[in-house]
Design a protein around this motif. Sequence first.
Motif, PDB file in Angstrom:
ATOM      1  N   GLY A 157     -42.689  11.060  11.280  1.00  0.00           N
ATOM      2  CA  GLY A 157     -41.482  10.959  12.097  1.00  0.00           C
ATOM      3  C   GLY A 157     -40.394  11.879  11.578  1.00  0.00           C
ATOM      4  O   GLY A 157     -40.465  12.373  10.458  1.00  0.00           O
ATOM      5  N   PRO A 158     -39.373  12.123  12.397  1.00  0.00           N
ATOM      6  CA  PRO A 158     -38.275  12.974  11.951  1.00  0.00           C
ATOM      7  C   PRO A 158     -37.414  12.281  10.896  1.00  0.00           C
ATOM      8  O   PRO A 158     -37.331  11.054  10.859  1.00  0.00           O
ATOM      9  N   SER A 159     -36.800  13.083  10.055  1.00  0.00           N
ATOM     10  CA  SER A 159     -35.908  12.571   9.015  1.00  0.00           C
ATOM     11  C   SER A 159     -34.610  12.073   9.638  1.00  0.00           C
ATOM     12  O   SER A 159     -34.377  12.227  10.836  1.00  0.00           O
ATOM     13  N   ALA A 160     -33.757  11.521   8.805  1.00  0.00           N
ATOM     14  CA  ALA A 160     -32.409  11.162   9.243  1.00  0.00           C
ATOM     15  C   ALA A 160     -31.631  12.454   9.497  1.00  0.00           C
ATOM     16  O   ALA A 160     -31.963  13.510   8.956  1.00  0.00           O
ATOM     17  N   TYR A 168     -28.964  18.665  11.332  1.00  0.00           N
ATOM     18  CA  TYR A 168     -30.389  18.872  11.568  1.00  0.00           C
ATOM     19  C   TYR A 168     -31.209  17.666  11.152  1.00  0.00           C
ATOM     20  O   TYR A 168     -30.751  16.806  10.394  1.00  0.00           O
ATOM     21  N   LYS A 169     -32.427  17.633  11.662  1.00  0.00           N
ATOM     22  CA  LYS A 169     -33.475  16.714  11.231  1.00  0.00           C
ATOM     23  C   LYS A 169     -34.703  17.576  10.987  1.00  0.00           C
ATOM     24  O   LYS A 169     -34.838  18.660  11.550  1.00  0.00           O
ATOM     25  N   SER A 170     -35.603  17.083  10.149  1.00  0.00           N
ATOM     26  CA  SER A 170     -36.854  17.798   9.938  1.00  0.00           C
ATOM     27  C   SER A 170     -38.016  16.830  10.115  1.00  0.00           C
ATOM     28  O   SER A 170     -37.855  15.618   9.985  1.00  0.00           O
ATOM     29  N   GLN A 171     -39.167  17.385  10.436  1.00  0.00           N
ATOM     30  CA  GLN A 171     -40.376  16.599  10.643  1.00  0.00           C
ATOM     31  C   GLN A 171     -41.549  17.399  10.090  1.00  0.00           C
ATOM     32  O   GLN A 171     -41.797  18.527  10.519  1.00  0.00           O
ATOM     33  N   VAL A 172     -42.257  16.803   9.144  1.00  0.00           N
ATOM     34  CA  VAL A 172     -43.425  17.468   8.584  1.00  0.00           C
ATOM     35  C   VAL A 172     -44.618  17.201   9.486  1.00  0.00           C
ATOM     36  O   VAL A 172     -44.948  16.057   9.776  1.00  0.00           O
ATOM     37  N   VAL A 173     -45.222  18.283   9.956  1.00  0.00           N
ATOM     38  CA  VAL A 173     -46.441  18.228  10.775  1.00  0.00           C
ATOM     39  C   VAL A 173     -47.406  19.193  10.084  1.00  0.00           C
ATOM     40  O   VAL A 173     -47.415  19.233   8.868  1.00  0.00           O
ATOM     41  N   ALA A 174     -48.191  19.946  10.801  1.00  0.00           N
ATOM     42  CA  ALA A 174     -48.997  21.006  10.170  1.00  0.00           C
ATOM     43  C   ALA A 174     -48.080  22.217  10.064  1.00  0.00           C
ATOM     44  O   ALA A 174     -48.264  23.242  10.699  1.00  0.00           O
ATOM     45  N   PHE A 203     -35.115  20.191  13.962  1.00  0.00           N
ATOM     46  CA  PHE A 203     -34.276  19.901  15.118  1.00  0.00           C
ATOM     47  C   PHE A 203     -32.859  20.223  14.665  1.00  0.00           C
ATOM     48  O   PHE A 203     -32.344  19.574  13.755  1.00  0.00           O
ATOM     49  N   ILE A 204     -32.253  21.228  15.279  1.00  0.00           N
ATOM     50  CA  ILE A 204     -30.954  21.723  14.812  1.00  0.00           C
ATOM     51  C   ILE A 204     -29.939  21.654  15.937  1.00  0.00           C
ATOM     52  O   ILE A 204     -30.172  22.162  17.040  1.00  0.00           O
ATOM     53  N   LEU A 210     -28.746  13.941  17.977  1.00  0.00           N
ATOM     54  CA  LEU A 210     -29.888  14.845  17.831  1.00  0.00           C
ATOM     55  C   LEU A 210     -31.148  13.979  17.781  1.00  0.00           C
ATOM     56  O   LEU A 210     -31.342  13.221  16.840  1.00  0.00           O
ATOM     57  N   THR A 211     -31.965  14.063  18.828  1.00  0.00           N
ATOM     58  CA  THR A 211     -33.148  13.226  18.914  1.00  0.00           C
ATOM     59  C   THR A 211     -34.398  14.086  19.032  1.00  0.00           C
ATOM     60  O   THR A 211     -34.322  15.284  19.321  1.00  0.00           O
ATOM     61  N   TYR A 212     -35.543  13.456  18.883  1.00  0.00           N
ATOM     62  CA  TYR A 212     -36.819  14.148  19.052  1.00  0.00           C
ATOM     63  C   TYR A 212     -36.986  14.568  20.504  1.00  0.00           C
ATOM     64  O   TYR A 212     -36.704  13.795  21.421  1.00  0.00           O
ATOM     65  N   PHE A 213     -37.407  15.779  20.725  1.00  0.00           N
ATOM     66  CA  PHE A 213     -37.711  16.247  22.083  1.00  0.00           C
ATOM     67  C   PHE A 213     -38.814  17.273  22.021  1.00  0.00           C
ATOM     68  O   PHE A 213     -39.132  17.816  21.009  1.00  0.00           O
TER      69      PHE A 213
END
Length: 98
Positions: A5-8, A43-49, A54-55, A95-98
């Motif tokens: 999931g995305p960070s705070a 910003y938020k960050s999300q670790v994927v591959a 998200f800025i 700032l949300t996931y999109f």
Amino acid sequence: MMCGGPSATRPATAEMQDIADQVKSQLEEKENQKFPVFQAVSYKSQVVAGTNFFIKVDVGDEKCVHLRVFRSLPNENKPLTLHAYQTNKAKHDELTYF
């Protein structure tokens, strides 16, 4: 933070401003306009591959854009990619996931 999931939301750093600057031309091309003001706010960050960033970027006139930028894994040696964006956002918009 849940796994994947995305960070705070965090205040923008010099690194986030650099990332935003690197994809600014991609956004300007997609929107067919120039942004004289382009200041990363948070910003938020999300670790994927790799990593999704998200800025929230202030583009002047009390408007913001939300960017989703993908940074591939270091061994892939690929440039940053603007994967998605949202325009007509206000400074108070979350700032949300999109």
